[in-house]
Design a protein around this motif. Structure first.
Motif, short mmCIF file in Angstrom:
data_model
loop_
_atom_site.label_atom_id
_atom_site.label_comp_id
_atom_site.label_asym_id
_atom_site.label_seq_id
_atom_site.Cartn_x
_atom_site.Cartn_y
_atom_site.Cartn_z
N THR A 82 -13.90 53.94 73.73
CA THR A 82 -14.39 52.70 73.12
C THR A 82 -13.22 51.75 72.82
OG1 THR A 82 -16.28 53.85 72.16
CG2 THR A 82 -15.67 51.74 71.16
N ASN A 83 -12.13 52.30 72.29
CA ASN A 83 -10.95 51.47 72.03
C ASN A 83 -10.40 50.89 73.32
OD1 ASN A 83 -11.10 51.88 69.28
ND2 ASN A 83 -9.68 53.60 69.29
N TYR A 84 -10.42 51.67 74.40
CA TYR A 84 -9.93 51.17 75.68
C TYR A 84 -10.84 50.07 76.22
CZ TYR A 84 -7.45 51.21 80.11
OH TYR A 84 -6.70 50.84 81.20
N GLU A 85 -12.15 50.23 76.03
CA GLU A 85 -13.08 49.18 76.44
C GLU A 85 -12.79 47.87 75.70
OE1 GLU A 85 -17.16 51.60 77.62
OE2 GLU A 85 -16.82 51.06 75.54
N GLN A 87 -9.94 46.93 74.42
CA GLN A 87 -8.70 46.38 74.96
C GLN A 87 -8.96 45.71 76.31
OE1 GLN A 87 -5.91 49.60 75.19
NE2 GLN A 87 -5.73 49.82 72.98
N GLY A 88 -9.82 46.33 77.12
CA GLY A 88 -10.14 45.76 78.43
C GLY A 88 -10.83 44.41 78.32
N LYS A 89 -11.64 44.25 77.30
CA LYS A 89 -12.35 42.98 77.11
C LYS A 89 -11.41 41.85 76.71
CE LYS A 89 -16.90 44.85 76.21
NZ LYS A 89 -18.02 44.96 75.31
N GLN A 90 -10.20 42.20 76.32
CA GLN A 90 -9.22 41.18 75.97
C GLN A 90 -8.46 40.68 77.19
OE1 GLN A 90 -6.85 42.84 72.81
NE2 GLN A 90 -8.57 42.92 71.41
N LYS A 91 -8.61 41.37 78.33
CA LYS A 91 -7.96 40.91 79.56
C LYS A 91 -8.80 39.79 80.15
CE LYS A 91 -5.41 45.02 80.73
NZ LYS A 91 -4.89 45.81 81.83
N LEU A 92 -8.20 38.64 80.28
CA LEU A 92 -8.93 37.46 80.72
C LEU A 92 -8.44 37.00 82.09
CD1 LEU A 92 -8.90 35.54 77.32
CD2 LEU A 92 -10.66 37.06 78.22
N GLY A 93 -9.35 36.32 82.79
CA GLY A 93 -9.01 35.74 84.08
C GLY A 93 -8.60 36.80 85.09
N LEU A 94 -7.62 36.44 85.90
CA LEU A 94 -7.16 37.35 86.95
C LEU A 94 -6.41 38.55 86.38
CD1 LEU A 94 -6.08 34.80 89.70
CD2 LEU A 94 -8.18 36.15 89.56
N ASN A 95 -6.05 38.51 85.10
CA ASN A 95 -5.41 39.67 84.47
C ASN A 95 -6.36 40.87 84.42
OD1 ASN A 95 -3.00 38.36 83.98
ND2 ASN A 95 -3.72 37.57 82.02
N ALA A 96 -7.66 40.62 84.55
CA ALA A 96 -8.64 41.70 84.52
C ALA A 96 -8.86 42.33 85.89
CB ALA A 96 -9.97 41.17 83.99
N ALA A 97 -8.21 41.81 86.94
CA ALA A 97 -8.43 42.32 88.30
C ALA A 97 -8.07 43.80 88.45
CB ALA A 97 -7.66 41.47 89.31
N SER A 98 -7.07 44.26 87.75
CA SER A 98 -6.64 45.67 87.88
C SER A 98 -7.41 46.60 86.94
CB SER A 98 -5.14 45.77 87.61
OG SER A 98 -4.86 45.37 86.28
N LEU A 99 -8.30 46.04 86.17
CA LEU A 99 -9.01 46.83 85.17
C LEU A 99 -9.80 48.00 85.74
CD1 LEU A 99 -9.20 46.85 82.14
CD2 LEU A 99 -11.11 45.27 82.27
N PRO A 100 -10.52 47.87 86.86
CA PRO A 100 -11.26 49.04 87.36
C PRO A 100 -10.35 50.23 87.67
CG PRO A 100 -12.10 47.07 88.39
CD PRO A 100 -10.87 46.67 87.62
N THR A 101 -9.26 50.01 88.35
CA THR A 101 -8.35 51.11 88.68
C THR A 101 -7.74 51.70 87.43
OG1 THR A 101 -7.83 50.01 90.77
CG2 THR A 101 -6.32 51.72 90.05
N GLN A 102 -7.26 50.85 86.56
CA GLN A 102 -6.63 51.33 85.32
C GLN A 102 -7.64 52.08 84.45
OE1 GLN A 102 -5.12 47.71 83.65
NE2 GLN A 102 -3.22 47.78 84.82
N SER A 103 -8.85 51.56 84.35
CA SER A 103 -9.84 52.20 83.49
C SER A 103 -10.29 53.55 84.05
CB SER A 103 -11.04 51.29 83.25
OG SER A 103 -11.72 51.03 84.45
N ASP A 104 -10.40 53.66 85.39
CA ASP A 104 -10.75 54.94 85.99
C ASP A 104 -9.66 55.99 85.73
OD1 ASP A 104 -13.11 53.89 86.94
OD2 ASP A 104 -12.44 53.72 89.02
N GLU A 105 -8.42 55.58 85.88
CA GLU A 105 -7.30 56.50 85.61
C GLU A 105 -7.29 56.92 84.14
OE1 GLU A 105 -3.76 54.43 86.84
OE2 GLU A 105 -4.26 54.62 88.96
N PHE A 106 -7.50 55.96 83.25
CA PHE A 106 -7.53 56.27 81.82
C PHE A 106 -8.65 57.27 81.52
CE2 PHE A 106 -9.28 55.58 77.59
CZ PHE A 106 -8.16 55.82 76.81
N TYR A 107 -9.81 57.04 82.09
CA TYR A 107 -10.96 57.91 81.83
C TYR A 107 -10.66 59.34 82.26
CZ TYR A 107 -15.87 59.00 81.07
OH TYR A 107 -17.04 59.51 80.58
N GLU A 108 -10.13 59.50 83.46
CA GLU A 108 -9.83 60.85 83.96
C GLU A 108 -8.76 61.54 83.10
OE1 GLU A 108 -11.54 62.54 86.22
OE2 GLU A 108 -12.82 60.76 86.29
N LYS A 109 -7.73 60.81 82.74
CA LYS A 109 -6.68 61.40 81.89
C LYS A 109 -7.22 61.78 80.52
CE LYS A 109 -2.72 59.14 84.03
NZ LYS A 109 -1.67 58.13 83.89
#
Length: 192
Positions: A82-85, A87-109
């Protein structure tokens, strides 16, 4: 004075009293209240049932312990994702483009981190819980990415349109070129 005689050996010997019966009445029946082969079989069956009941109770206790351990881990796991979500919502514009990859890695770890100290039964339960939460987590993160990329593209297209309009207004000779650029931009925007 009188003299007490001293004897070198004992004057009596250890022996049964004469005319006394020396048999014992002690038997398994006396101590257990069970007599005969059928009684012993019943005793064995009762002990077996007690063992099965004890094993069942021990299994129930183990199940409760497993559930408690998994619920404790689940609570911490949900707090982390939930905390990571957030943080992810604070990434705006093109800064959010890497969010899927980063969030998948975070979830698995995070799943691995919380599964480390669990036994095999608990790991299986926790894996099911983590699998149930994965779709909503991914939807949140991927939606944030899509929304932010769309906003970034919209902003870019609007800036392009304003630039073309400003250029055409400032240089009427370039207006025809700007119109074709404007048409291409609007066409590209419509395809997205």
């Amino acid at each position: 004075m009188a003299k007490i005689p001293v004897y070198e050996s004992g004057q009596t010997s250890i022996a049964a009293l004469p005319n006394v019966k020396q048999s014992s009445i002690a038997s398994p029946e006396l101590f257990t209240g069970i007599s005969g082969a059928r009684g012993m079989a019943d005793l064995g069956e009762g002990l077996s049932k007690a063992g099965v009941a004890g094993m069942k109770y021990a299994g129930e206790l183990q199940e409760k312990e497993d559930i408690a351990a998994v619920k404790q881990v689940e609570s911490s796991f949900l707090t982390d994702i939930t905390n990571y979500e957030l943080q992810g919502k604070q990434k705006l514009g093109l800064n959010a483009a890497s969010l899927p990859t980063q969030s998948d890695e975070f979830y698995e770890k995070t799943v691995q981190k919380y599964g480390e100290n669990l036994n095999d039964r608990q790991k299986a339960k926790f894996a099911n819980i983590a699998a149930r939460h994965a779709p909503s987590y991914k939807k949140t993160m991927y939606s944030q990415t899509a929304e932010q990329i769309n906003k970034a593209q919209e902003s870019s297209f609007k800036a392009s349109l304003e630039s073309y309009q400003s250029r055409a207004a400032a240089n009427p000779a370039a207006a025809a070129d700007m119109k074709s650029e404007l048409d291409r931009t609007l066409n590209a925007w419509g395809q997205i």
